[in-house]
Design a protein around this motif. Structure first.
Motif, PDB file in Angstrom:
ATOM      1  N   GLN A  24      57.523  51.207  15.628  1.00  0.00           N
ATOM      2  CA  GLN A  24      58.562  52.159  15.158  1.00  0.00           C
ATOM      3  C   GLN A  24      59.267  52.195  14.344  1.00  0.00           C
ATOM      4  O   GLN A  24      59.818  52.701  13.232  1.00  0.00           O
ATOM      5  N   GLU A  25      59.979  50.960  14.623  1.00  0.00           N
ATOM      6  CA  GLU A  25      60.611  50.097  13.204  1.00  0.00           C
ATOM      7  C   GLU A  25      59.563  50.223  12.343  1.00  0.00           C
ATOM      8  O   GLU A  25      60.505  51.039  11.072  1.00  0.00           O
ATOM      9  N   ILE A  28      58.890  54.477  11.006  1.00  0.00           N
ATOM     10  CA  ILE A  28      60.196  55.437  11.429  1.00  0.00           C
ATOM     11  C   ILE A  28      61.183  55.231  10.992  1.00  0.00           C
ATOM     12  O   ILE A  28      61.839  54.944  10.597  1.00  0.00           O
ATOM     13  N   SER A  30      63.782  52.846  12.338  1.00  0.00           N
ATOM     14  CA  SER A  30      64.176  53.562  14.221  1.00  0.00           C
ATOM     15  C   SER A  30      63.678  52.787  14.447  1.00  0.00           C
ATOM     16  O   SER A  30      62.320  53.244  15.302  1.00  0.00           O
ATOM     17  N   THR A  31      63.966  52.325  15.616  1.00  0.00           N
ATOM     18  CA  THR A  31      63.644  52.504  17.632  1.00  0.00           C
ATOM     19  C   THR A  31      64.200  53.198  18.324  1.00  0.00           C
ATOM     20  O   THR A  31      65.355  54.149  17.765  1.00  0.00           O
ATOM     21  N   TRP A  35      67.949  54.520  17.247  1.00  0.00           N
ATOM     22  CA  TRP A  35      68.168  56.311  17.024  1.00  0.00           C
ATOM     23  C   TRP A  35      69.193  56.569  18.235  1.00  0.00           C
ATOM     24  O   TRP A  35      70.600  56.774  18.458  1.00  0.00           O
ATOM     25  N   THR A  40      69.461  53.106  11.786  1.00  0.00           N
ATOM     26  CA  THR A  40      68.513  52.999  11.224  1.00  0.00           C
ATOM     27  C   THR A  40      68.261  51.820   9.921  1.00  0.00           C
ATOM     28  O   THR A  40      69.142  51.206  10.015  1.00  0.00           O
TER      29      THR A  40
END
Length: 98
Positions: A24-25, A28, A30-31, A35, A40
């Protein structure tokens, strides 16, 4: 219940959780928790991957790497310091007016 089986299951769950957070990190930025709080991560994919890798030792030393943020001037944990990243507030979405 065998203690060695419990250890293997706990280790598997910990590594699975770390893998999901890392994905995720890294990709994206962010987790889910970040989020929800409107945070972010900036930086490149490499920086975010390095941060995720050092997250384990940061928690591993009795949580001292995370508690470090209390005394750090920029409020960074050890894994933030190593990767030279800081979670920042996400820019709010702007609605189009027409």
């Amino acid at each position: 219940f065998n203690p060695s089986v419990g250890f293997v299951v706990a280790l598997f769950l910990a590594l699975a959780n770390w893998s999901l957070i890392t994905l995720q990190e890294t990709f994206i930025g962010s987790t889910l928790g970040k989020w929800l709080f409107g945070l972010t991560l900036g930086g490149t994919v490499g920086h975010r991957c390095l941060r995720a890798f050092f997250c384990l030792p940061s928690f591993g030393f009795l949580g001292l790497g995370v508690l470090w943020s209390v005394v750090d001037r920029r409020k960074r944990c050890w894994h933030d310091w190593v990767a030279d990243l800081q979670p920042t507030n996400r820019a709010p979405l702007k609605l189009m007016r027409g």
